[in-house]
Design a protein around this motif. Sequence first.
Motif, PDB file in Angstrom:
ATOM      1  N   TYR A  60      34.426  23.025  34.403  1.00 13.54           N
ATOM      2  CA  TYR A  60      35.152  24.263  35.225  1.00 13.54           C
ATOM      3  C   TYR A  60      34.428  25.222  35.854  1.00 13.54           C
ATOM      4  CZ  TYR A  60      39.022  21.924  32.406  1.00 13.54           C
ATOM      5  OH  TYR A  60      39.692  21.000  31.983  1.00 13.54           O
ATOM      6  N   ARG A  61      35.468  25.843  36.513  1.00 10.39           N
ATOM      7  CA  ARG A  61      34.469  26.563  37.687  1.00 10.39           C
ATOM      8  C   ARG A  61      35.799  27.859  37.374  1.00 10.39           C
ATOM      9  NH1 ARG A  61      31.816  25.910  42.496  1.00 10.39           N
ATOM     10  NH2 ARG A  61      30.192  24.370  42.276  1.00 10.39           N
ATOM     11  N   ILE A  62      34.870  29.008  36.840  1.00 13.10           N
ATOM     12  CA  ILE A  62      35.897  29.973  37.666  1.00 13.10           C
ATOM     13  C   ILE A  62      35.709  30.924  38.743  1.00 13.10           C
ATOM     14  CG2 ILE A  62      36.517  32.469  36.185  1.00 13.10           C
ATOM     15  CD1 ILE A  62      36.814  30.594  33.815  1.00 13.10           C
ATOM     16  N   ALA A  63      37.025  31.099  39.526  1.00  6.35           N
ATOM     17  CA  ALA A  63      36.722  32.158  40.743  1.00  6.35           C
ATOM     18  C   ALA A  63      38.021  32.990  40.528  1.00  6.35           C
ATOM     19  CB  ALA A  63      37.515  31.438  41.828  1.00  6.35           C
ATOM     20  N   LEU A  64      36.765  34.532  41.674  1.00  2.00           N
ATOM     21  CA  LEU A  64      37.847  35.677  41.263  1.00  2.00           C
ATOM     22  C   LEU A  64      38.013  36.237  42.524  1.00  2.00           C
ATOM     23  CD1 LEU A  64      35.950  37.608  38.570  1.00  2.00           C
ATOM     24  CD2 LEU A  64      38.051  36.481  38.041  1.00  2.00           C
ATOM     25  N   GLY A  65      39.878  36.380  42.898  1.00  2.00           N
ATOM     26  CA  GLY A  65      39.893  37.014  44.295  1.00  2.00           C
ATOM     27  C   GLY A  65      40.192  36.166  44.388  1.00  2.00           C
ATOM     28  N   LYS A  66      39.186  34.682  45.790  1.00  2.00           N
ATOM     29  CA  LYS A  66      39.721  33.606  46.411  1.00  2.00           C
ATOM     30  C   LYS A  66      38.972  32.093  45.594  1.00  2.00           C
ATOM     31  CE  LYS A  66      37.464  35.372  49.384  1.00  2.00           C
ATOM     32  NZ  LYS A  66      36.731  35.415  51.008  1.00  2.00           N
ATOM     33  N   ARG A  67      39.237  31.329  45.731  1.00  2.00           N
ATOM     34  CA  ARG A  67      39.097  30.400  44.958  1.00  2.00           C
ATOM     35  C   ARG A  67      37.572  29.353  45.492  1.00  2.00           C
ATOM     36  NH1 ARG A  67      43.393  25.370  45.569  1.00  2.00           N
ATOM     37  NH2 ARG A  67      41.999  24.618  45.022  1.00  2.00           N
ATOM     38  N   ASP A  68      37.083  30.433  46.758  1.00  5.57           N
ATOM     39  CA  ASP A  68      35.300  29.897  46.742  1.00  5.57           C
ATOM     40  C   ASP A  68      34.976  30.772  46.270  1.00  5.57           C
ATOM     41  OD1 ASP A  68      36.753  31.853  48.773  1.00  5.57           O
ATOM     42  OD2 ASP A  68      35.218  30.864  50.011  1.00  5.57           O
ATOM     43  N   ASN A  69      35.591  32.575  45.632  1.00  6.76           N
ATOM     44  CA  ASN A  69      34.091  33.079  45.530  1.00  6.76           C
ATOM     45  C   ASN A  69      33.877  32.866  43.642  1.00  6.76           C
ATOM     46  OD1 ASN A  69      32.971  36.148  44.180  1.00  6.76           O
ATOM     47  ND2 ASN A  69      35.155  36.635  44.381  1.00  6.76           N
ATOM     48  N   VAL A  70      33.451  31.108  43.647  1.00  5.26           N
ATOM     49  CA  VAL A  70      32.617  31.617  41.923  1.00  5.26           C
ATOM     50  C   VAL A  70      32.057  32.343  41.646  1.00  5.26           C
ATOM     51  CG1 VAL A  70      31.871  29.489  40.949  1.00  5.26           C
ATOM     52  CG2 VAL A  70      32.912  28.655  42.523  1.00  5.26           C
ATOM     53  N   ILE A  71      32.427  32.328  40.005  1.00  8.96           N
ATOM     54  CA  ILE A  71      31.133  32.948  39.171  1.00  8.96           C
ATOM     55  C   ILE A  71      30.620  32.366  38.716  1.00  8.96           C
ATOM     56  CG2 ILE A  71      33.076  35.432  40.005  1.00  8.96           C
ATOM     57  CD1 ILE A  71      34.125  35.216  36.382  1.00  8.96           C
ATOM     58  N   ASP A  72      28.900  33.365  38.160  1.00  9.55           N
ATOM     59  CA  ASP A  72      28.769  32.539  36.689  1.00  9.55           C
ATOM     60  C   ASP A  72      29.044  32.858  35.284  1.00  9.55           C
ATOM     61  OD1 ASP A  72      26.591  32.008  35.231  1.00  9.55           O
ATOM     62  OD2 ASP A  72      25.193  32.132  35.883  1.00  9.55           O
ATOM     63  N   PRO A  73      29.832  31.651  34.311  1.00  5.58           N
ATOM     64  CA  PRO A  73      30.288  31.926  33.211  1.00  5.58           C
ATOM     65  C   PRO A  73      29.656  32.819  32.113  1.00  5.58           C
ATOM     66  CG  PRO A  73      29.927  29.877  33.633  1.00  5.58           C
ATOM     67  CD  PRO A  73      29.317  30.312  34.913  1.00  5.58           C
TER      68      PRO A  73
END
Length: 108
Positions: A60-73
């Motif tokens: 899974y990928r986690i993004a904050l704010g926008k779908r393309d703003n993927v964060i490092d877990p």
Amino acid sequence: MSAELTKVVLVGSLGCAPDIPTAEWHLDVKSVAEAIRAININTRGALERYLVGPARDRLYRIALGKRDNVIDPKEGINRSGRTTIYIMPTIRGRNSGWGKVIAGIALI
């Protein structure tokens, strides 16, 4: 909807998993970890069963704010503020930055 609530979106197959009634949640949470716990409680454990059951090997990928703003877990599972959280399945082997994916079982 209150501006105080955090919008959480379960994207793709996660959002239409059996026993998970909706893909979009509005919750009083301040982190990704809190959001996952809240959805799991509200689905009577269905989210956990999905993440550690047959789908446990998915990433899974986690993004904050926008779908393309993927964060490092490593840096983000315990923070979000009051922004939209996206939890998105990804495909193993996809050229998409392995450092930014997390196993489903690790989310629980």
